[in-house]
Design an enzyme around this catalytic site. Structure first.
Site, mmCIF file in Angstrom:
data_model
loop_
_atom_site.group_PDB
_atom_site.id
_atom_site.type_symbol
_atom_site.label_atom_id
_atom_site.label_comp_id
_atom_site.label_asym_id
_atom_site.label_seq_id
_atom_site.Cartn_x
_atom_site.Cartn_y
_atom_site.Cartn_z
ATOM 1 N N LEU A 6 0.841 -1.192 0.000
ATOM 2 C CA LEU A 6 0.000 0.000 0.000
ATOM 3 C C LEU A 6 0.879 1.247 0.000
ATOM 4 C CD1 LEU A 6 -2.825 -0.975 2.529
ATOM 5 C CD2 LEU A 6 -2.600 -1.496 0.085
ATOM 6 N N ALA A 7 0.730 2.022 -1.060
ATOM 7 C CA ALA A 7 1.612 3.190 -1.199
ATOM 8 C C ALA A 7 0.858 4.372 -1.777
ATOM 9 C CB ALA A 7 2.805 2.837 -2.078
ATOM 10 N N ARG A 13 2.112 15.356 5.869
ATOM 11 C CA ARG A 13 2.981 15.853 6.939
ATOM 12 C C ARG A 13 4.468 15.836 6.569
ATOM 13 N NH1 ARG A 13 1.346 12.327 11.810
ATOM 14 N NH2 ARG A 13 0.244 11.092 10.232
ATOM 15 N N GLN A 71 -5.198 3.759 -6.946
ATOM 16 C CA GLN A 71 -6.340 3.946 -6.053
ATOM 17 C C GLN A 71 -6.687 5.423 -6.012
ATOM 18 O OE1 GLN A 71 -5.665 3.849 -1.867
ATOM 19 N NE2 GLN A 71 -7.791 3.396 -1.355
ATOM 20 N N THR A 77 -7.759 1.699 3.858
ATOM 21 C CA THR A 77 -6.850 0.579 3.575
ATOM 22 C C THR A 77 -7.573 -0.599 2.924
ATOM 23 O OG1 THR A 77 -7.134 -0.082 5.886
ATOM 24 C CG2 THR A 77 -5.129 1.121 5.363
ATOM 25 N N ASP A 100 5.312 2.697 3.401
ATOM 26 C CA ASP A 100 6.022 3.665 4.255
ATOM 27 C C ASP A 100 6.550 3.030 5.545
ATOM 28 O OD1 ASP A 100 3.590 3.262 5.470
ATOM 29 O OD2 ASP A 100 2.951 5.356 5.423
ATOM 30 N N GLU A 149 -10.171 0.598 15.511
ATOM 31 C CA GLU A 149 -9.355 1.789 15.275
ATOM 32 C C GLU A 149 -9.472 2.735 16.465
ATOM 33 O OE1 GLU A 149 -7.193 2.243 12.521
ATOM 34 O OE2 GLU A 149 -7.719 0.132 12.626
ATOM 35 N N ARG A 435 62.003 26.735 -19.486
ATOM 36 C CA ARG A 435 61.788 27.926 -18.663
ATOM 37 C C ARG A 435 62.869 28.930 -19.018
ATOM 38 N NH1 ARG A 435 65.047 25.732 -13.650
ATOM 39 N NH2 ARG A 435 63.681 23.966 -13.385
HETATM 40 C C1 UD1 Z 1 -3.702 1.754 9.817
HETATM 41 C C2 UD1 Z 1 -4.555 0.644 10.439
HETATM 42 C C3 UD1 Z 1 -4.308 0.613 11.938
HETATM 43 C C4 UD1 Z 1 -2.836 0.389 12.214
HETATM 44 C C5 UD1 Z 1 -2.001 1.437 11.502
HETATM 45 C C6 UD1 Z 1 -0.551 1.080 11.603
HETATM 46 C C7 UD1 Z 1 -6.571 0.493 9.120
HETATM 47 C C8 UD1 Z 1 -7.995 0.867 9.011
HETATM 48 N N1 UD1 Z 1 -5.945 0.937 10.175
HETATM 49 O O1 UD1 Z 1 -4.169 2.962 10.349
HETATM 50 O O2 UD1 Z 1 -5.051 -0.424 12.522
HETATM 51 O O3 UD1 Z 1 -2.587 0.446 13.613
HETATM 52 O O4 UD1 Z 1 -2.330 1.508 10.102
HETATM 53 O O5 UD1 Z 1 0.226 2.130 11.097
HETATM 54 O O6 UD1 Z 1 -6.070 -0.226 8.268
HETATM 55 N N2 UD1 Z 1 -3.241 3.714 2.357
HETATM 56 C C9 UD1 Z 1 -3.581 3.614 1.023
HETATM 57 N N3 UD1 Z 1 -4.830 3.985 0.638
HETATM 58 C C10 UD1 Z 1 -5.762 4.442 1.516
HETATM 59 C C11 UD1 Z 1 -5.406 4.533 2.874
HETATM 60 C C12 UD1 Z 1 -4.136 4.156 3.267
HETATM 61 O O7 UD1 Z 1 -2.765 3.210 0.209
HETATM 62 O O8 UD1 Z 1 -6.876 4.755 1.084
HETATM 63 C C13 UD1 Z 1 -1.899 3.313 2.778
HETATM 64 C C14 UD1 Z 1 -1.087 4.439 3.336
HETATM 65 O O9 UD1 Z 1 -0.291 5.032 2.336
HETATM 66 C C15 UD1 Z 1 -0.231 3.747 4.387
HETATM 67 C C16 UD1 Z 1 -1.105 2.611 4.861
HETATM 68 O O10 UD1 Z 1 -2.042 2.388 3.833
HETATM 69 O O11 UD1 Z 1 0.926 3.210 3.836
HETATM 70 C C17 UD1 Z 1 -1.796 2.908 6.173
HETATM 71 O O12 UD1 Z 1 -2.614 4.021 6.024
HETATM 72 P P1 UD1 Z 1 -2.839 5.071 7.196
HETATM 73 O O13 UD1 Z 1 -3.733 6.124 6.717
HETATM 74 O O14 UD1 Z 1 -1.549 5.475 7.788
HETATM 75 O O15 UD1 Z 1 -3.635 4.152 8.244
HETATM 76 P P2 UD1 Z 1 -3.829 4.421 9.766
HETATM 77 O O16 UD1 Z 1 -5.036 5.250 9.942
HETATM 78 O O17 UD1 Z 1 -2.587 4.877 10.385
#
Ligand code: UD1
Ligand code: MG
Length: 452
Positions: A6-7, A13, A71, A77, A100, A149, A435
């Site tokens: 997932l990226a 930030r 996406q 996620t 990440d 969550e 020289r």
């Molecule tokens: C997520 C988890 C949480 C966990 C935490 C760990 C869910 C709902 N929650 O929360 O339980 O403790 O990670 O760090 O899964 N991403 C996408 N597309 C999206 C959303 C996110 O690619 O639509 C990717 C982000 O780039 C990232 C990862 O998924 O690499 C996690 O997304 P993030 O928004 O950080 O999730 P958290 O709310 O922190």
């Protein structure tokens, strides 16, 4: 086994135009770390989910063995993994990684896959401060029931210290069905991947957890502060591995390896050195403080004094280099060569026991054995349009402040007088000097200041 990375996250930030997953740790993009680890597991397929503005992610990281899926918009996620489903085979396990979270070890992921062999497995850690993470909810018998969550958690659930790292191994045949069953009826209005845990429990599948060896393995990057923290953790891990192997580091906290550093026995590295690309230091090589080495191979017994900069150079055994030496691409040094302070060498060979000890420029030159290049010597290799070669044969002595206007050859055993501007070949075993003859004028008087 298949892997989804997932990226798609924007990384607001980071306050940067560069997508978050392309920011470097140890000189390598965050997501590249994840991809490299993923490859170590030998998956059938790796699918990277990228997002808005992520074309540069795709073009930067593109490789034959990667599949890409976009996406847009980003609805959580679960929604992210859903985008990857059409790319995924529907058998075996699907491992979800975050682009990440760069430092997870392959061994940890293997344990997770093992734990999920007959069901679902979650990589979890116990954190002193679990704020912000999804919590692992267990029943009285300790079985995982679901993930909640933080924003949806009750006060009691918030007190749970076991958190979801986000990394999961999911049975592929169930994945599509579970994802279809997700709703976004939650505090963030997102499709949570974490909700599949409760679905697995409801389906009677075993849900197990595995833990990393170190908390740092599951740390993610959301800000430059966290990026810097992970960099230090990673560098300290590299330094510790070198120490364990027997390398002497003046200070393991002041070393930066941005590539692959291999060291022989009894190598010593002083503070503040940076190693980039592929660097090989053979037995008993000593690197002085504040040296930068990029794609360099140094043979046994060579010593580099402080502040040397080496780029694409091959250095022979028992050399003495620096301080303040600059070896540019194409430098090849034989055994027992000495390169001293403020000497620049580019695309040149110096054979055994040759020396350029002070303030010289050696470019596009082939230098034989036992040659002495005097202070202030310059190969004039560039005529403003083309580069030309200088050949200096064995046992030549070049006096100080000499210019060798290339193309030019200095024959074996020749001596060039100090201050020579050599524009024609110098014959062997002969003194060549260009020289003006020195004159002294008797009775000459210095001018006097005019009287007012
Ligand atoms: C997520 C988890 C949480 C966990 C935490 C760990 C869910 C709902 N929650 O929360 O339980 O403790 O990670 O760090 O899964 N991403 C996408 N597309 C999206 C959303 C996110 O690619 O639509 C990717 C982000 O780039 C990232 C990862 O998924 O690499 C996690 O997304 P993030 O928004 O950080 O999730 P958290 O709310 O922190
Ligand atoms: Mg997060």
């Amino acid at each position: 086994m298949n892997i989804v990375i997932l990226a798609a996250g924007q990384g607001k930030r980071m306050h940067s135009n560069l997508p978050k997953v392309l920011h470097p740790v140890a000189g390598k993009a965050l997501a590249q770390h994840v991809i490299d680890t993923a490859r170590q597991l030998g998956p059938e397929k790796i699918v990277v989910v990228y997002g808005h503005g992520g074309e540069v992610v795709k073009s930067t990281l593109a490789a034959d063995d990667l599949a890409w899926t976009k996406q847009e918009p980003q609805l959580g996620t679960g929604h992210a993994v859903m985008q990857a489903v059409p790319e995924l085979p529907s058998s075996g396990q699907t491992l979800v990684l975050y682009g990440d979270v760069p430092l997870t070890k392959a061994a940890t992921l293997k344990r997770l896959l093992q734990a999920g062999k007959d069901g679902l497995a979650i990589l979890t850690v116990d954190l002193a401060d679990p704020t912000g993470y999804g919590r692992i909810v267990r029943d009285v018998d300790g079985n995982v029931v679901r993930i909640v969550e933080e924003k949806d958690a009750s006060v009691d659930e918030k007190a749970i210290r076991e958190v979801n790292t986000g990394i999961m191994a999911i049975p592929s045949e169930r994945l599509a069905g579970w994802l279809k069953g997700l709703s976004n009826n939650n505090a963030q209005g997102e499709y949570y991947l974490t909700d599949i845990v409760a679905l697995a429990v409801a389906a009677g599948l075993p849900v197990r957890t595995a833990q990393p060896d170190g908390e740092w393995e599951v740390l993610g990057v959301n800000s430059k502060v966290q990026l810097a923290e992970l960099e230090r953790i990673h560098q300290r891990n590299i330094a510790d591995a070198l120490l364990v192997q027997g390398v002497r580091l003046a200070d393991p906290n002041r070393l930066d390896v941005r590539g692959e550093l291999t060291c022989g026995r009894d190598v010593a590295i002083d503070v503040g050195c940076v190693f980039e690309g592929k660097v090989e230091l053979a037995e008993a090589v000593e690197i002085g403080p504040y040296c930068v080495l990029k794609n360099v191979s140094i043979a046994a017994g060579t010593r580099l004094a402080a502040f040397c900069h080496l780029d694409d150079a091959v250095v022979g055994p028992d050399n003495v280099i620096g301080p303040y030496a600059r070896l540019r691409p194409g430098t090849r040094l034989g055994p027992e060569v000495h390169i001293g302070n403020f000497v620049e060498v580019k695309n040149s060979t110096l054979a055994a026991q040759s020396k350029a000890n002070h303030l010289a420029y050696v470019g596009d030159a082939v230098i034989g054995q036992r040659v002495n290049v005097g202070a202030g010597t310059i190969t004039c290799n560039y005529d403003g349009a083309n580069k030309w070669k200088t050949v200096i044969e064995d046992d030549v002595f070049i006096g100080s402040d000499t210019q060798l206007v290339a193309p030019v050859t200095v024959g074996r055993g020749a001596t060039l007088g100090a201050g020579t501007t050599l524009t024609k070949d110098a014959p062997p075993d002969t003194l060549t000097v260009s020289r003006a003859r020195q004159v002294s004028i008797p009775g000459w008087k210095r001018p006097q200041k005019n009287k007012k």
